[in-house]
Design a protein around this motif. Structure first.
Motif, PDB file in Angstrom:
ATOM      1  N   GLU A   1       0.858  -1.181   0.000  1.00 35.70           N
ATOM      2  CA  GLU A   1       0.000   0.000   0.000  1.00 35.70           C
ATOM      3  C   GLU A   1       0.899   1.238   0.000  1.00 35.70           C
ATOM      4  OE1 GLU A   1      -2.972  -0.028   3.040  1.00 35.70           O
ATOM      5  OE2 GLU A   1      -3.311  -2.190   2.864  1.00 35.70           O
ATOM      6  N   ALA A   2       0.836   1.995  -1.066  1.00 32.42           N
ATOM      7  CA  ALA A   2       1.764   3.105  -1.271  1.00 32.42           C
ATOM      8  C   ALA A   2       1.630   4.214  -0.232  1.00 32.42           C
ATOM      9  CB  ALA A   2       1.564   3.688  -2.669  1.00 32.42           C
ATOM     10  N   ASP A   3       0.462   4.337   0.397  1.00 34.09           N
ATOM     11  CA  ASP A   3       0.263   5.415   1.363  1.00 34.09           C
ATOM     12  C   ASP A   3       0.671   5.035   2.784  1.00 34.09           C
ATOM     13  OD1 ASP A   3      -1.758   3.551   1.506  1.00 34.09           O
ATOM     14  OD2 ASP A   3      -3.309   5.003   2.061  1.00 34.09           O
ATOM     15  N   VAL A   4       1.188   3.813   2.981  1.00 36.62           N
ATOM     16  CA  VAL A   4       1.646   3.365   4.298  1.00 36.62           C
ATOM     17  C   VAL A   4       3.162   3.528   4.364  1.00 36.62           C
ATOM     18  CG1 VAL A   4       1.768   1.445   5.932  1.00 36.62           C
ATOM     19  CG2 VAL A   4      -0.258   1.722   4.476  1.00 36.62           C
ATOM     20  N   THR A   5       3.629   4.336   5.311  1.00 35.98           N
ATOM     21  CA  THR A   5       5.059   4.661   5.393  1.00 35.98           C
ATOM     22  C   THR A   5       5.925   3.424   5.579  1.00 35.98           C
ATOM     23  OG1 THR A   5       4.539   6.813   6.359  1.00 35.98           O
ATOM     24  CG2 THR A   5       6.795   6.018   6.629  1.00 35.98           C
ATOM     25  N   SER A   6       5.515   2.528   6.474  1.00 33.70           N
ATOM     26  CA  SER A   6       6.318   1.325   6.726  1.00 33.70           C
ATOM     27  C   SER A   6       6.423   0.460   5.476  1.00 33.70           C
ATOM     28  CB  SER A   6       5.713   0.511   7.877  1.00 33.70           C
ATOM     29  OG  SER A   6       4.380   0.137   7.579  1.00 33.70           O
ATOM     30  N   HIS A   7       5.370   0.435   4.657  1.00 30.29           N
ATOM     31  CA  HIS A   7       5.415  -0.321   3.403  1.00 30.29           C
ATOM     32  C   HIS A   7       6.427   0.306   2.442  1.00 30.29           C
ATOM     33  CE1 HIS A   7       1.312  -2.600   3.695  1.00 30.29           C
ATOM     34  NE2 HIS A   7       1.957  -2.568   4.844  1.00 30.29           N
ATOM     35  N   GLN A   8       6.468   1.623   2.416  1.00 31.92           N
ATOM     36  CA  GLN A   8       7.434   2.307   1.551  1.00 31.92           C
ATOM     37  C   GLN A   8       8.867   2.029   1.989  1.00 31.92           C
ATOM     38  OE1 GLN A   8       6.367   6.438   1.721  1.00 31.92           O
ATOM     39  NE2 GLN A   8       4.503   6.195   0.491  1.00 31.92           N
ATOM     40  N   VAL A   9       9.087   2.035   3.307  1.00 34.60           N
ATOM     41  CA  VAL A   9      10.425   1.752   3.835  1.00 34.60           C
ATOM     42  C   VAL A   9      10.867   0.349   3.437  1.00 34.60           C
ATOM     43  CG1 VAL A   9      11.763   1.384   5.947  1.00 34.60           C
ATOM     44  CG2 VAL A   9      10.227   3.351   5.770  1.00 34.60           C
ATOM     45  N   VAL A  10       9.951  -0.609   3.566  1.00 40.34           N
ATOM     46  CA  VAL A  10      10.277  -1.992   3.209  1.00 40.34           C
ATOM     47  C   VAL A  10      10.574  -2.106   1.717  1.00 40.34           C
ATOM     48  CG1 VAL A  10       9.330  -4.321   2.976  1.00 40.34           C
ATOM     49  CG2 VAL A  10       9.017  -3.059   5.100  1.00 40.34           C
ATOM     50  N   GLN A  11       9.709  -1.558   0.887  1.00 45.23           N
ATOM     51  CA  GLN A  11       9.828  -1.725  -0.564  1.00 45.23           C
ATOM     52  C   GLN A  11      10.999  -0.953  -1.159  1.00 45.23           C
ATOM     53  OE1 GLN A  11       8.478  -3.399  -3.040  1.00 45.23           O
ATOM     54  NE2 GLN A  11       6.823  -4.507  -2.008  1.00 45.23           N
ATOM     55  N   GLU A  12      11.234   0.259  -0.665  1.00 45.78           N
ATOM     56  CA  GLU A  12      12.235   1.120  -1.296  1.00 45.78           C
ATOM     57  C   GLU A  12      13.617   1.024  -0.670  1.00 45.78           C
ATOM     58  OE1 GLU A  12      11.579   2.581  -4.096  1.00 45.78           O
ATOM     59  OE2 GLU A  12       9.521   1.841  -3.961  1.00 45.78           O
ATOM     60  N   LEU A  13      13.697   0.596   0.588  1.00 39.33           N
ATOM     61  CA  LEU A  13      14.987   0.585   1.279  1.00 39.33           C
ATOM     62  C   LEU A  13      15.419  -0.804   1.727  1.00 39.33           C
ATOM     63  CD1 LEU A  13      14.554   3.787   3.500  1.00 39.33           C
ATOM     64  CD2 LEU A  13      15.808   3.583   1.347  1.00 39.33           C
ATOM     65  N   ARG A  14      14.614  -1.449   2.547  1.00 40.17           N
ATOM     66  CA  ARG A  14      15.084  -2.654   3.217  1.00 40.17           C
ATOM     67  C   ARG A  14      15.041  -3.911   2.351  1.00 40.17           C
ATOM     68  NH1 ARG A  14      12.892  -1.929   9.457  1.00 40.17           N
ATOM     69  NH2 ARG A  14      13.645   0.214   9.718  1.00 40.17           N
ATOM     70  N   LEU A  15      14.012  -4.060   1.540  1.00 40.21           N
ATOM     71  CA  LEU A  15      13.937  -5.249   0.680  1.00 40.21           C
ATOM     72  C   LEU A  15      15.056  -5.279  -0.359  1.00 40.21           C
ATOM     73  CD1 LEU A  15      12.558  -7.844  -0.151  1.00 40.21           C
ATOM     74  CD2 LEU A  15      10.920  -6.496  -1.492  1.00 40.21           C
ATOM     75  N   PRO A  16      15.288  -4.186  -1.109  1.00 37.99           N
ATOM     76  CA  PRO A  16      16.414  -4.221  -2.061  1.00 37.99           C
ATOM     77  C   PRO A  16      17.766  -4.408  -1.377  1.00 37.99           C
ATOM     78  CG  PRO A  16      15.449  -2.015  -1.954  1.00 37.99           C
ATOM     79  CD  PRO A  16      14.512  -2.934  -1.253  1.00 37.99           C
ATOM     80  N   ARG A  17      17.915  -3.864  -0.160  1.00 41.12           N
ATOM     81  CA  ARG A  17      19.174  -4.045   0.568  1.00 41.12           C
ATOM     82  C   ARG A  17      19.385  -5.512   0.935  1.00 41.12           C
ATOM     83  NH1 ARG A  17      21.945  -0.478   5.257  1.00 41.12           N
ATOM     84  NH2 ARG A  17      23.453  -2.017   5.972  1.00 41.12           N
ATOM     85  N   ALA A  18      18.348  -6.154   1.453  1.00 44.97           N
ATOM     86  CA  ALA A  18      18.467  -7.558   1.848  1.00 44.97           C
ATOM     87  C   ALA A  18      18.736  -8.452   0.635  1.00 44.97           C
ATOM     88  CB  ALA A  18      17.197  -8.013   2.563  1.00 44.97           C
TER      89      ALA A  18
END
Length: 338
Positions: free
Chosen positions: A51-68
């Motif tokens: 869900e694009a309007d959920v901050t935690s979802h954005q953090v996961v999708q844009e920062l933490r998932l690609p890093r992992a």
């Protein structure tokens, strides 16, 4: 040297399956942990019900998932490269970091940043490939032209010498063009700057590099017995070594262009894998990919835990593990991979 454990094919498959499950769990923990902890339930929702309007979802999708994912791919690439280098050279100390390959990539990268400061990620990746290729070519040429031919010890010495030379030149250019900050981060090794572009570059490199590596596993097993033995068995050693070098350059070039000079993964993992899986590179290469991915994902988690909320370079974590291991191998090795 480590004494190998005799395992059946079924047990090897079970061990790899357990390692894959552990890798998935480690990736989940890596995504969950950060400056702000995100519950695993939220991580699941962010990955599969974004869900694009959920901050935690954005953090996961844009920062933490690609890093992992980047950590897993970089770890796999470095481990496979190290396994192949040890197999084709019969040198237990061979790895991309020790043999000067990462120093070659750094040399090309600093030249690219100095003369083409607006270079894209794709450009730095290509530069890393070229630099890694330059280092490998120089190392093998020096080792081969020395009296007595190319031996594991001469290969290691040539790697250290070329790596030191390229590192020194890189430092000179870095100081002259005021690139200390960029190169300092790169030489320390880290995953903080990774994104989906990084994942795409690694994925494309992995398709080619890992495909070549997996396809020649049986041939590397034969080659690890010695050139003469492999030739007597009808194998084209020049072709296998050429394919191996191409795969190593692709995998190492992609890994170091994204994560910098992360050392010792390519040294530690193949030895552990050989200890568990035996001498057959049909098992060593894919298993090294799994264990290497697991090692670097765990190291990345530790790098964020050890001095929270600040981040320790992941290359420092792998070095803390790798230096004692390297000293043990240097002391106990008889000059070849058993």
């Amino acid at each position: 040297m480590l004494t190998m454990i005799k395992h059946s094919t079924k047990l090897k498959m079970i061990i790899n399956t357990i390692a894959i499950v552990a890798l998935i769990i480690a990736i989940a923990v890596s995504i969950s942990y950060g400056t702000t902890a995100i519950p695993l339930e939220t991580v699941w929702q962010a990955v599969f019900s974004f869900e694009a309007d959920v901050t935690s979802h954005q953090v996961v999708q844009e920062l933490r998932l690609p890093r992992a994912l980047s950590a897993a791919l970089v770890g796999a690439f470095l481990a496979v490269s190290g396994a192949m280098m040890q197999g084709i050279t019969r040198n237990p100390l061979a790895s991309p970091s020790i043999m000067g390959v990462t120093d070659g990539a750094a040399f090309a990268l600093v030249l690219m940043l100095a003369f083409f400061p607006a270079v894209t990620n794709f450009g730095t990746t290509i530069a890393s490939f070229v630099g890694a290729g330059l280092a490998v070519t120089l190392i093998f040429m020096i080792g081969s032209f020395s009296s007595g031919g190319l031996t594991p010890i001469k290969l290691a010495l040539a790697g250290v010498a070329i790596g030191t030379m390229l590192r020194s030149i890189s430092s000179i250019f870095s100081l002259h063009f005021q690139l200390e900050k960029e190169m300092g981060f790169w030489l320390a090794g880290g995953l903080a700057g990774t994104n989906w572009t990084s994942v795409k570059i690694l994925f494309l490199a992995g398709i080619i590099g890992l495909a070549i590596s997996f396809s020649i596993g049986k041939s590397i097993t034969i080659l690890s017995l010695g050139d003469d033995m492999a030739t007597n068995l009808g194998q084209n050693n020049v072709r296998i070594k050429a394919l191996s070098v191409i795969a190593i350059l692709i995998l190492t070039g992609a890994a170091v262009s994204i994560a910098g000079a992360i050392g010792f993964v390519g040294l530690i993992v193949p030895h552990i894998t050989r200890f568990i899986m035996g001498t057959d590179y049909k098992w060593i290469i894919p298993s090294s990919a799994i264990f290497g991915a697991l090692l670097l994902v765990l190291s990345d988690i530790v790098s964020r835990l050890i001095n929270a909320p600040f981040e320790t370079p992941v290359g420092a974590i792998t070095s803390l593990i790798g230096v004692p291991f390297f000293l043990y191998l240097a002391r106990s090795s008889g000059g070849g991979v058993k």
